[in-house]
Design a protein around this motif. Structure first.
Motif, PDB file in Angstrom:
ATOM      1  N   ILE A  88       0.859  -1.176   0.000  1.00 51.09           N
ATOM      2  CA  ILE A  88       0.000   0.000   0.000  1.00 51.09           C
ATOM      3  C   ILE A  88       0.900   1.232   0.000  1.00 51.09           C
ATOM      4  O   ILE A  88       1.741   1.386   0.879  1.00 51.09           O
ATOM      5  N   ALA A 106       0.964   5.341   0.024  1.00 50.52           N
ATOM      6  CA  ALA A 106       0.136   6.480   0.400  1.00 50.52           C
ATOM      7  C   ALA A 106       0.742   7.761  -0.142  1.00 50.52           C
ATOM      8  O   ALA A 106       1.911   8.058   0.103  1.00 50.52           O
ATOM      9  N   MET A 163      -4.427   6.849  -2.351  1.00 53.30           N
ATOM     10  CA  MET A 163      -3.876   5.588  -1.843  1.00 53.30           C
ATOM     11  C   MET A 163      -3.822   4.616  -3.015  1.00 53.30           C
ATOM     12  O   MET A 163      -4.770   4.521  -3.803  1.00 53.30           O
ATOM     13  N   GLY A 195      -5.665  10.787   0.707  1.00 53.07           N
ATOM     14  CA  GLY A 195      -4.278  10.523   1.056  1.00 53.07           C
ATOM     15  C   GLY A 195      -4.006  10.586   2.547  1.00 53.07           C
ATOM     16  O   GLY A 195      -4.918  10.644   3.370  1.00 53.07           O
ATOM     17  N   TRP A 240      -4.800   4.818   8.437  1.00 55.05           N
ATOM     18  CA  TRP A 240      -4.067   6.050   8.200  1.00 55.05           C
ATOM     19  C   TRP A 240      -4.917   7.253   8.563  1.00 55.05           C
ATOM     20  O   TRP A 240      -6.131   7.166   8.653  1.00 55.05           O
ATOM     21  N   SER A 249      -6.238  10.726   7.421  1.00 51.26           N
ATOM     22  CA  SER A 249      -6.458  11.521   6.215  1.00 51.26           C
ATOM     23  C   SER A 249      -6.531  13.003   6.598  1.00 51.26           C
ATOM     24  O   SER A 249      -6.782  13.334   7.751  1.00 51.26           O
ATOM     25  N   TRP A 256     -12.247   0.891   1.547  1.00 47.58           N
ATOM     26  CA  TRP A 256     -11.827   1.676   2.701  1.00 47.58           C
ATOM     27  C   TRP A 256     -13.056   2.217   3.396  1.00 47.58           C
ATOM     28  O   TRP A 256     -14.132   2.288   2.817  1.00 47.58           O
TER      29      TRP A 256
END
Length: 194
Positions: free
Chosen positions: A73, A75, A80, A107, A127, A129, A142
């Motif tokens: 993955i 980023a 992504m 992102g 993550w 954002s 996601w």
């Protein structure tokens, strides 16, 4: 036939991770490229082992990377991506795949704001954002997991130093953040277990 030395030293890398027998890394010198070592030879980085074509918007940059579920993955600031294979020759067969955007996924805010978590019995990437809080992905879909936090309160702050860390033993994610846009001075504990 072109020959390139296999045992070439690695480029200057800011982020690095293990992926399918080798190492992959991102460079601050070329922030839209992925560099990777030869499988089984983590010290060998031939100069042709680089991917520079990614489906990113014009000024986006790759910020960080992690491996989850057999995929890498990547980023960016605004997107992504999932990469299933880096170009390699294994047992005489050439293996490669195209980087695929995770549709609609925003992102990441900074290089330390992404981590691997075990969520609902499966490994995911979590993550931070810029506007939507903490999100998780399996590399295909996601979704947000912090919808109860007022993320509008952080509008306009520099979030590039925020840190997201997984405490496996406690099954807790720690989100260290700043209320002033400077050094992280607060944290959230995100409990990922019943």
């Amino acid at each position: 036939v072109l020959y390139f030395p296999r045992d070439f030293p690695p480029p200057n890398l800011s982020r690095i991770t293990y992926f399918k027998g080798g190492l992959c890394g991102l460079s601050p010198v070329n922030p839209r490229a992925l560099f990777y070592s030869e499988a089984g030879f983590p010290e060998s980085w031939p100069e042709i082992n680089v991917i520079e074509k990614f489906p990113l918007v014009e000024h986006d940059e790759l910020i960080t990377l992690e491996e989850v579920g057999g995929s890498l993955i990547l980023a960016g600031k605004e997107a992504m991506l999932r990469l299933d294979e880096v170009p390699r020759t294994t047992a005489g067969n050439f293996i490669a795949s195209e980087p695929v955007p995770i549709r609609g996924a925003p992102g990441v805010v900074g290089p330390y704001a992404m981590t691997v978590v075990n969520y609902e019995g499966v490994s995911h990437i979590a993550w931070v954002s810029p506007e939507n809080g903490v999100l998780v992905t399996d590399g295909h879909r996601w979704r947000p997991i912090t919808t109860d936090i007022d993320w509008g309160a952080f509008s306009g702050l520099d979030k590039s130093g925020w840190v997201l860390h997984w405490l496996k033993s406690l099954r807790v994610m720690v989100l260290a953040y700043s209320t002033t846009g400077g050094t992280n001075d607060r944290y959230y504990l995100l409990h990922m277990d019943q």
